[in-house]
Design an enzyme around this catalytic site. Structure first.
Site, PDB file in Angstrom:
ATOM      1  N   GLU A 177     -12.283   5.358   4.563  1.00 25.44           N
ATOM      2  CA  GLU A 177     -11.808   6.157   5.699  1.00 25.44           C
ATOM      3  C   GLU A 177     -12.896   6.240   6.763  1.00 25.44           C
ATOM      4  OE1 GLU A 177      -8.866   7.113   6.271  1.00 25.44           O
ATOM      5  OE2 GLU A 177      -7.856   7.096   4.321  1.00 25.44           O
ATOM      6  N   TYR A 221       0.831  -1.200   0.000  1.00 17.84           N
ATOM      7  CA  TYR A 221       0.000   0.000   0.000  1.00 17.84           C
ATOM      8  C   TYR A 221       0.870   1.256   0.000  1.00 17.84           C
ATOM      9  CZ  TYR A 221      -3.480   3.410   1.639  1.00 17.84           C
ATOM     10  OH  TYR A 221      -4.296   4.514   1.767  1.00 17.84           O
ATOM     11  N   TRP A 267      -6.017   0.698  10.095  1.00 12.89           N
ATOM     12  CA  TRP A 267      -6.086   0.689   8.639  1.00 12.89           C
ATOM     13  C   TRP A 267      -5.808  -0.710   8.098  1.00 12.89           C
ATOM     14  CZ3 TRP A 267      -8.550   3.118   5.190  1.00 12.89           C
ATOM     15  CH2 TRP A 267      -8.194   3.050   3.842  1.00 12.89           C
TER      16      TRP A 267
END
Length: 204
Positions: A47, A25, A55
């Site tokens: 988000e 990522y 995350w």
């Protein structure tokens, strides 16, 4: 140490080396410009789901989210009704939070409603700051900014929810509106939006 040099000779923040998912990522996506409606809607949605969670949890479930939310096509998601919400609440592959699911659906409609005025990309990118931070340590990376506060207010004004200033700042980091790669990281400046001095470059 805030920066770790990998076997490939590239320096990254320690968090980016903590898992393969984070590494991929960080190396390929985080901080790169996203300017299309679907891409921005997906990131606002993710988000929002991330609020209160790590995350890494979202990354692990990302493909499940895409399957569940019609690849984050705003037109399709806006049409989700009560039966679909219940189906999502029983989907173990995603975050089963009713408020967040309902927010994603209402945010899809809000995204559609913006189209006559230029669309979601125009609204978000109109808040591009003139400068970006130049962090050398993780402690120097902030959680909010004046622009994220302003963008949060604008999004809420247009009907979006789960878009507080901290969530919006994380969005801005993710889509390249802020370059919070540490000085010395091999990814610093990769967005092409800010120069070495932190000032925004002329945009096409």
């Amino acid at each position: 140490m805030d920066l770790v040099t990998g076997e490939d000779g590239r320096a990254r923040p320690a968090w980016a080396t903590s898992s393969h998912a984070y590494l991929e990522y960080y190396d390929t996506e985080w901080g790169m410009p996203v300017r299309d409606e679907r891409g921005l809607f997906e990131r606002i949605s993710l988000e929002g789901f991330q609020a209160g969670l790590s995350w890494s949890t979202i990354l692990a479930k990302r493909e499940n989210f895409r399957d569940a939310f019609a690849n984050f096509d705003p037109d399709a998601v806006a049409g989700f009704g009560p039966a679909k919400i219940e189906e999502l609440m029983n989907n173990v592959g995603i975050i089963r939070n009713r408020r967040k699911i309902e927010a994603t659906i209402s945010n899809a409609q809000a995204t559609i409603d913006l189209r006559p005025d230029g669309g979601l990309p125009l609204l978000i990118w109109s808040h591009l700051p003139k400068t970006t931070p130049l962090p050398q340590t993780m402690d120097e990376i902030r959680a909010v900014s004046g622009e994220s506060v302003a963008l949060s207010k604008t999004l809420k004004k247009h009907g979006f929810t789960f878009v507080g200033p901290t969530t919006v700042y994380a969005l801005m980091q993710a889509i390249g509106m802020v370059d919070d790669h540490l000085i010395g990281s091999w990814r610093r400046g990769s967005s092409g939006i800010f120069g070495p001095d932190g000032r925004v470059l002329p945009q096409p």
